[in-house]
Design a protein around this motif. Structure first.
Motif, PDB file in Angstrom:
ATOM      1  N   TYR A 224     -23.559 -12.446 -18.411  1.00 17.07           N
ATOM      2  CA  TYR A 224     -23.396 -11.529 -19.280  1.00 17.07           C
ATOM      3  C   TYR A 224     -24.020 -10.083 -19.140  1.00 17.07           C
ATOM      4  N   ASP A 225     -24.283  -9.715 -18.104  1.00 20.19           N
ATOM      5  CA  ASP A 225     -24.928  -8.366 -17.289  1.00 20.19           C
ATOM      6  C   ASP A 225     -23.920  -8.224 -16.833  1.00 20.19           C
ATOM      7  N   LEU A 226     -22.894  -8.806 -15.780  1.00 19.83           N
ATOM      8  CA  LEU A 226     -21.473  -7.818 -14.931  1.00 19.83           C
ATOM      9  C   LEU A 226     -20.773  -8.030 -16.181  1.00 19.83           C
ATOM     10  N   GLN A 227     -20.439  -8.653 -16.830  1.00 19.51           N
ATOM     11  CA  GLN A 227     -19.148  -8.641 -17.884  1.00 19.51           C
ATOM     12  C   GLN A 227     -19.285  -7.399 -18.970  1.00 19.51           C
ATOM     13  N   VAL A 228     -20.669  -7.095 -19.556  1.00 19.18           N
ATOM     14  CA  VAL A 228     -21.269  -6.013 -20.444  1.00 19.18           C
ATOM     15  C   VAL A 228     -20.862  -4.268 -19.394  1.00 19.18           C
ATOM     16  N   SER A 229     -21.522  -5.130 -18.064  1.00 15.65           N
ATOM     17  CA  SER A 229     -21.193  -3.958 -17.009  1.00 15.65           C
ATOM     18  C   SER A 229     -19.539  -3.208 -17.250  1.00 15.65           C
TER      19      SER A 229
END
Length: 319
Positions: A224-229
């Motif tokens: 999630y963190d990586l895709q949001v970024s």
């Protein structure tokens, strides 16, 4: 399997956050910090320590935080457009140092790993109470939100240890089990926060959250963190990631996507935070594990009821 999850909270698909959190909030922070993508940490660096000068006594700190703060021209408009604003010299260096020492004492027995945290300190410590319920902070929050009557959700001491990694991208509407978007959080660092120490960073734009609302949450890993970024980068969203000078305080909306960098310095990064909401908000019908132990913050209140417990006092500004 995420090692910070119980059998109950780990059950289901990675985006299934329906179970209630069944640990304490320190355990919650250990879990949540594990969801951030991190690169290999560099060698820690020393940072200069700002001399706060002669320290005021507690009465002087309380008086300072009760005094009005002149909101800079355009600050309310910037908050409405961007979802956040960073204000200068909200607290003096001396007051920040007095508060830093108090929070250090209050966190002495905490057991968090990368980020040590504690909430609801205002119930036991008069100095924290004066800071969290201060007319200066309440007045700023009321002016930015456009609501005169606010309640406290909770305070928080957040100490990111040397070498600790990033805080993942998120927005607080996903966390706070309140049925209102009239919610504002403060971030008061109690030392200067250079880039290497991991300042709070904001995705500019009150509606930026809509770009990532369909990204599936991942309760076990960093996707999630990586895709949001990546989504924010591809959309060309401007990220405000400037250092904080001593005395700066940020204010962000519950809709503002934000993150915080890793602490690559040899000094702990201590922050006093608090969240306030417009009076009349209710607890949502189905709080999830992402809300942590929310009953600690809104006791004696069931889902669907008004969030107006004795632990949610009305805070009053000074005009």
């Amino acid at each position: 399997m995420n090692p910070h999850l119980s059998e109950a909270t780990a059950a289901g698909a990675p985006d299934d956050v329906a179970p209630a959190w069944d640990g304490d909030n320190e355990q919650w922070w250990d879990w949540y910090m594990s969801l951030a993508g991190n690169e290999a940490p560099p060698e820690l660096v020393d940072v200069p320590v700002t001399d706060p000068g002669p320290l005021p006594d507690e009465d002087a700190v309380v008086a300072e935080l009760a005094a009005p703060y002149e909101l800079p021209v355009g600050a309310a408009g910037a908050f409405a457009a961007d979802g956040f604003v960073v204000l200068p010299r909200v607290v003096s260096p001396g007051a920040a140092e007095v508060l830093r020492r108090r929070l250090t004492d209050l966190l002495a027995d905490t057991t968090g790993t990368s980020l040590r945290a504690r909430e609801m300190m205002w119930l036991e410590d008069p100095l924290v109470r004066a800071a969290v319920l201060s007319p200066r902070i309440a007045g700023i929050c009321a002016a930015l939100l456009g609501h005169d009557t606010l309640r406290l959700y909770h305070d928080s001491a957040l100490c990111k240890e040397p070498g600790a990694g990033r805080t993942p991208w998120h927005y607080d509407a996903h966390h706070f089990p309140l049925d209102s978007h009239d919610v504002i959080s403060t971030w008061m660092p109690l030392q200067a926060v250079p880039a290497a120490m991991g300042p709070l960073s904001f995705a500019r734009g009150m509606d930026t959250w809509r770009l990532v609302e369909d990204v599936p949450f991942d309760k076990v890993g960093t996707s999630y963190d990586l895709q949001v970024s990546e989504t924010l980068r591809e959309a060309g969203v401007v990220v405000h990631d400037e250092p904080f000078a001593l005395g700066d305080v940020s204010f962000h909306s519950t809709l503002c996507f934000h993150t915080a960098g890793a602490n690559h310095t040899t000094r702990p990064r201590m922050v006093l935070g608090a969240t306030y909401y417009a009076d009349g908000a209710r607890v949502i019908d189905h709080p999830t594990m992402v809300s942590g132990d929310w009953r600690l913050f809104v006791p004696d209140t069931e889902p669907g009821e008004a969030a107006a417990s004795a632990h949610n006092p009305i805070v009053t500004g000074n005009g």
